[in-house]
Write a protein that holds these residues in place. Sequence first.
Motif, short mmCIF file in Angstrom:
data_model
loop_
_atom_site.label_atom_id
_atom_site.label_comp_id
_atom_site.label_asym_id
_atom_site.label_seq_id
_atom_site.Cartn_x
_atom_site.Cartn_y
_atom_site.Cartn_z
N VAL A 275 0.96 -1.30 0.19
CA VAL A 275 -0.09 0.01 0.06
C VAL A 275 0.59 1.26 0.05
CG1 VAL A 275 -1.64 1.27 1.46
CG2 VAL A 275 -2.02 -1.39 1.47
N LYS A 276 0.71 2.24 -1.12
CA LYS A 276 1.52 3.24 -0.76
C LYS A 276 0.87 4.51 0.31
CE LYS A 276 3.92 1.81 -4.49
NZ LYS A 276 5.27 1.21 -4.07
N ARG A 277 1.71 4.93 0.85
CA ARG A 277 1.44 6.13 1.66
C ARG A 277 2.47 7.28 1.24
NH1 ARG A 277 1.10 5.73 8.06
NH2 ARG A 277 -1.08 4.81 7.30
N LEU A 278 1.54 8.27 1.08
CA LEU A 278 2.34 9.62 0.68
C LEU A 278 2.29 10.54 1.82
CD1 LEU A 278 0.68 9.74 -3.07
CD2 LEU A 278 2.88 8.76 -2.27
N LYS A 279 3.29 11.14 2.07
CA LYS A 279 3.34 12.18 3.01
C LYS A 279 4.17 13.42 2.46
CE LYS A 279 3.58 10.88 7.39
NZ LYS A 279 4.31 10.35 8.51
N ASN A 280 3.85 14.88 2.86
CA ASN A 280 4.59 16.01 2.41
C ASN A 280 5.73 15.96 3.68
OD1 ASN A 280 5.53 18.44 2.44
ND2 ASN A 280 3.85 19.23 1.75
N ILE A 281 7.01 15.86 3.33
CA ILE A 281 8.15 15.99 4.34
C ILE A 281 8.87 16.85 3.70
CG2 ILE A 281 10.05 14.67 5.19
CD1 ILE A 281 8.49 12.12 5.02
#
Length: 104
Positions: A36-42
């Motif tokens: 499962v792909k989790r995207l975050k703004n880092i």
Amino acid sequence: MILINIASENEEIIHKVVAILLKEQLALDVNYKKNVKRLKNIDGQIKEHNLYVITAKTKALLFSKIETILKEHFKHQMPELYSLPITLMELTQAEELKNNTQKI
């Protein structure tokens, strides 16, 4: 009744969680999702991480027991854990959940 969601970047942890939930009758069944792909703004950049996610139907009153058991087993790598309410469920499925999970 609730649907618990458990996620980790560590596949081995997820497999252990599945075994605990099913052997201890803490959940009726488990759905397992890989990659499962989790995207975050880092720091202004979108970063992608792979996760292993399971969802499981259980009784709301078992949530704190599940949380306690997972904290005991995974002190330093506690997987993400939360629940969503199941507001309606077909009667025979609800009875199956009631009869095939731990008694409270």
